[in-house]
Design a protein around this motif. Sequence first.
Motif, PDB file in Angstrom:
ATOM      1  N   ILE A 365       0.855  -1.094  -0.138  1.00  0.00           N
ATOM      2  CA  ILE A 365       0.335  -0.070  -0.147  1.00  0.00           C
ATOM      3  C   ILE A 365       0.581   1.349   0.085  1.00  0.00           C
ATOM      4  N   PRO A 366       0.663   2.136  -0.725  1.00  0.00           N
ATOM      5  CA  PRO A 366       1.038   3.552  -0.633  1.00  0.00           C
ATOM      6  C   PRO A 366       1.542   4.501   0.261  1.00  0.00           C
ATOM      7  N   GLY A 367       1.302   5.626   0.571  1.00  0.00           N
ATOM      8  CA  GLY A 367       1.286   6.316   2.303  1.00  0.00           C
ATOM      9  C   GLY A 367       1.957   6.658   3.096  1.00  0.00           C
ATOM     10  N   ASP A 368       3.785   6.568   2.128  1.00  0.00           N
ATOM     11  CA  ASP A 368       4.719   6.875   3.540  1.00  0.00           C
ATOM     12  C   ASP A 368       5.214   8.137   3.074  1.00  0.00           C
ATOM     13  N   GLY A 369       5.552   9.396   4.600  1.00  0.00           N
ATOM     14  CA  GLY A 369       5.592   9.934   3.919  1.00  0.00           C
ATOM     15  C   GLY A 369       6.984  10.871   4.287  1.00  0.00           C
ATOM     16  N   ALA A 370       7.243  11.493   4.909  1.00  0.00           N
ATOM     17  CA  ALA A 370       8.235  11.997   5.192  1.00  0.00           C
ATOM     18  C   ALA A 370       9.220  10.959   6.330  1.00  0.00           C
ATOM     19  N   ALA A 371      11.009  11.054   6.185  1.00  0.00           N
ATOM     20  CA  ALA A 371      11.480   9.975   6.893  1.00  0.00           C
ATOM     21  C   ALA A 371      10.827   9.859   8.540  1.00  0.00           C
ATOM     22  N   ASN A 372      10.905   9.290   8.904  1.00  0.00           N
ATOM     23  CA  ASN A 372      10.491   8.502  10.564  1.00  0.00           C
ATOM     24  C   ASN A 372       8.563   9.443  11.195  1.00  0.00           C
ATOM     25  N   TRP A 373       8.106   9.564   9.518  1.00  0.00           N
ATOM     26  CA  TRP A 373       6.677   9.830  10.281  1.00  0.00           C
ATOM     27  C   TRP A 373       5.667   8.800   9.442  1.00  0.00           C
ATOM     28  N   GLY A 374       6.177   7.998   9.458  1.00  0.00           N
ATOM     29  CA  GLY A 374       5.375   6.701   8.689  1.00  0.00           C
ATOM     30  C   GLY A 374       4.520   6.222   8.285  1.00  0.00           C
ATOM     31  N   LEU A 375       3.487   6.482   7.689  1.00  0.00           N
ATOM     32  CA  LEU A 375       2.367   6.042   7.933  1.00  0.00           C
ATOM     33  C   LEU A 375       1.238   7.051   8.074  1.00  0.00           C
ATOM     34  N   HIS A 376       1.618   8.257   7.870  1.00  0.00           N
ATOM     35  CA  HIS A 376       1.174   9.568   9.316  1.00  0.00           C
ATOM     36  C   HIS A 376      -0.478  10.124   8.314  1.00  0.00           C
ATOM     37  N   GLU A 377      -0.450   9.893   6.825  1.00  0.00           N
ATOM     38  CA  GLU A 377      -0.481  11.012   6.003  1.00  0.00           C
ATOM     39  C   GLU A 377      -2.128   9.461   6.100  1.00  0.00           C
ATOM     40  N   LEU A 378      -1.672   8.139   6.275  1.00  0.00           N
ATOM     41  CA  LEU A 378      -2.543   7.555   6.214  1.00  0.00           C
ATOM     42  C   LEU A 378      -4.286   7.509   7.620  1.00  0.00           C
ATOM     43  N   ASP A 379      -3.112   7.644   8.816  1.00  0.00           N
ATOM     44  CA  ASP A 379      -3.832   7.404  10.122  1.00  0.00           C
ATOM     45  C   ASP A 379      -5.463   6.560   9.950  1.00  0.00           C
ATOM     46  N   LEU A 380      -5.873   8.111   9.442  1.00  0.00           N
ATOM     47  CA  LEU A 380      -7.345   7.862   9.190  1.00  0.00           C
ATOM     48  C   LEU A 380      -8.153   6.927   8.457  1.00  0.00           C
ATOM     49  N   SER A 381      -7.584   6.712   7.291  1.00  0.00           N
ATOM     50  CA  SER A 381      -8.060   5.956   6.634  1.00  0.00           C
ATOM     51  C   SER A 381      -7.697   4.510   6.326  1.00  0.00           C
ATOM     52  N   ILE A 382      -6.046   4.521   6.371  1.00  0.00           N
ATOM     53  CA  ILE A 382      -6.047   3.056   7.199  1.00  0.00           C
ATOM     54  C   ILE A 382      -6.630   2.165   7.923  1.00  0.00           C
ATOM     55  N   ALA A 383      -7.753   2.589   9.189  1.00  0.00           N
ATOM     56  CA  ALA A 383      -8.757   2.019  10.072  1.00  0.00           C
ATOM     57  C   ALA A 383     -10.323   2.565   9.573  1.00  0.00           C
ATOM     58  N   GLN A 384     -10.507   3.500   8.950  1.00  0.00           N
ATOM     59  CA  GLN A 384     -11.549   3.848   9.637  1.00  0.00           C
ATOM     60  C   GLN A 384     -13.125   3.366   9.726  1.00  0.00           C
ATOM     61  N   GLU A 385     -13.209   2.364   8.075  1.00  0.00           N
ATOM     62  CA  GLU A 385     -14.185   1.665   8.370  1.00  0.00           C
ATOM     63  C   GLU A 385     -14.680   0.914  10.059  1.00  0.00           C
ATOM     64  N   SER A 386     -12.825   0.093  10.360  1.00  0.00           N
ATOM     65  CA  SER A 386     -13.524  -0.196  11.863  1.00  0.00           C
ATOM     66  C   SER A 386     -13.649   1.000  12.779  1.00  0.00           C
ATOM     67  N   LEU A 387     -13.150   2.272  11.995  1.00  0.00           N
ATOM     68  CA  LEU A 387     -13.646   3.344  13.739  1.00  0.00           C
ATOM     69  C   LEU A 387     -15.645   3.361  12.934  1.00  0.00           C
ATOM     70  N   ILE A 388     -15.568   3.466  12.175  1.00  0.00           N
ATOM     71  CA  ILE A 388     -16.900   3.435  12.019  1.00  0.00           C
ATOM     72  C   ILE A 388     -18.076   2.612  12.535  1.00  0.00           C
ATOM     73  N   ASP A 389     -17.822   1.416  12.497  1.00  0.00           N
ATOM     74  CA  ASP A 389     -18.175   0.246  13.232  1.00  0.00           C
ATOM     75  C   ASP A 389     -17.917   0.864  14.859  1.00  0.00           C
ATOM     76  N   LEU A 390     -16.576   0.997  15.278  1.00  0.00           N
ATOM     77  CA  LEU A 390     -16.731   1.295  16.299  1.00  0.00           C
ATOM     78  C   LEU A 390     -17.937   2.489  16.882  1.00  0.00           C
ATOM     79  N   VAL A 391     -17.645   3.043  16.378  1.00  0.00           N
ATOM     80  CA  VAL A 391     -18.637   4.439  16.598  1.00  0.00           C
ATOM     81  C   VAL A 391     -19.909   3.653  16.363  1.00  0.00           C
ATOM     82  N   ARG A 392     -20.806   3.284  15.149  1.00  0.00           N
ATOM     83  CA  ARG A 392     -22.024   2.171  15.146  1.00  0.00           C
ATOM     84  C   ARG A 392     -22.531   1.606  17.018  1.00  0.00           C
TER      85      ARG A 392
END
Length: 403
Positions: A365-392
Motif C-alpha cells: 500500500i502507498p502512504g509513506d511520508g517524510a522520514a520517521n513519519w511512518g504512514l501518517h498520511e493514512l492514519d484515519l483512512s487505514i482504519a476508517q471502516e473499523s472506526l465507523i463500526d466502533l462508533v456505530r
Amino acid sequence: MLSAAGAALAVACSSTAAPADSTTSLTTSTSPARPDSTAPPTTSIAPTATTLAAPPYVSEVYRDVANWICRADIADTCDDPAPLTNVAADGTLTVEPYEIDVNSPLDCFYVYPTVSEDATYNSDMTPGSEIGVTRLQAGRFNQVCKVYAPVYRSVTAAGLFGSTPGNVAEGWDLAYQDVLDAWRHYLANDNHGRPVVILAHSQGSFHVVRLLREEIDPNAEQRALIASAIIAGTSFQVAQGQDVGGDTQNMPLCRAVGQVGCVITFQTYRDSAPPQPGALFGAPQGSTASACVNPAALAGGPGLLDAALPTGSWVFADPTDSASITTAHVGVPGLITGQCKVADGYSYLAITVNADPSDPRADEIPGDGAANWGLHELDLSIAQESLIDLVRNQATAYVGLQD
C-alpha cells in the motif's frame, strides 16, 4: 501512486507536525506538569447520560454558519454519500451499500489536520483544501453521526516548515483558541444533550488533546456527553501501565466494543520501519507514556483493519485493472493487520501488509511520508471502516444508557 483525493490528503497530512526545533516550544507552552504513575486504574464504567447544563455562550465567530465546513443544519460536503468498493483477494469488486443515517442520535465534532496553503503563519477563515480533507477523513462518518466541522485558524504548512516566520507558541495557541471557541459554541447551541464523538487528525489531534486535558476531562457534565474521542497521529499520554493519568485523569482508553466515554488514539508505522528516536508521533513525555489503541483489537493484540483508502492505480498488481473501480474509496479485506507495539519508548500501531504474490491485488500500500513519519498520511483512512463500526456500536451503547 495515490488518486487525486489521496494526493490531496498527502499534502494535508505531510504538513501536520511541528519540526523538531518547534516541538519543545509547543509542548512547554501548552502542557501542564504531568502527574506521576500513581494514577487510578483503568475503568470501563460508562458515564451517565445527561443533558449538559451549558451556560449561555454565543461565539461571535461560530454563530455564523459560514465558519463551519459541516453542520447538521446546512447542506454541505458531509451530506454526500461516499461509497466504498471492497476488492477481495481474488480481485472481485463489491460496492458496499451506503446509507446516510439522517436520524442518528450521535454527533461527530471533527478537527482537521494542517492543510491550509495560505502564505501566512496561521490560516484565514476561508476554507479551501480544508473542505477536501474534511470530506475524506470525516465525511463518511455520516453513516453513524451528524458531522460538525468548524473552520479554524490552523497553523499553515508555510508556518509549520518555516517559509513564513511566526511565534510557535502564539500561533498554535491561536489555532487552539478557535477550536475551543467552536466547541463551546457547539455545546451551548447545537448539542442539546446528544452524545458526541470527537474526531481529529495530526494538528487537529494536538488541539483536541489539549481540549480534553483542559476543558472536557475536568468537567463531569462535558465528559458525560462523550461517546469517544478518536485522535490519530499525535502523542496522547497515559501513566505508565495505565489507561488514564496523563492527558486525562478520568477518561480511559477504549478497551471494549461498546465502551463509551473513552479515547481511541494511535499513530501508524510500518512494522518493518518503526519510529526512530526524534519521531514526533507516539513519543513519551517525561514520566508518562504515549498511548496506542488498535481499532481492530481494542483489548490488545493483532487485528485485521478495515480500511477506506483512496482509490488509485496501486490497488492491483496490474495498474490498468484499477480502472474498473468507480468509487473514490476502496477496501482491501484481509490485506492489512495492525498491532500496537512499543519501540525505544515510542508507542505505535504497527502495520503489516499480508501480501500474496499469487493474487491480483497489489502486495503493498502507498502512504509513506517524510522520514520517521511512518504512514501518517493514512492514519484515519487505514482504519476508517473499523472506526465507523466502533462508533456505530458506541451509539447503540450510549442510547442504551438512556433507556
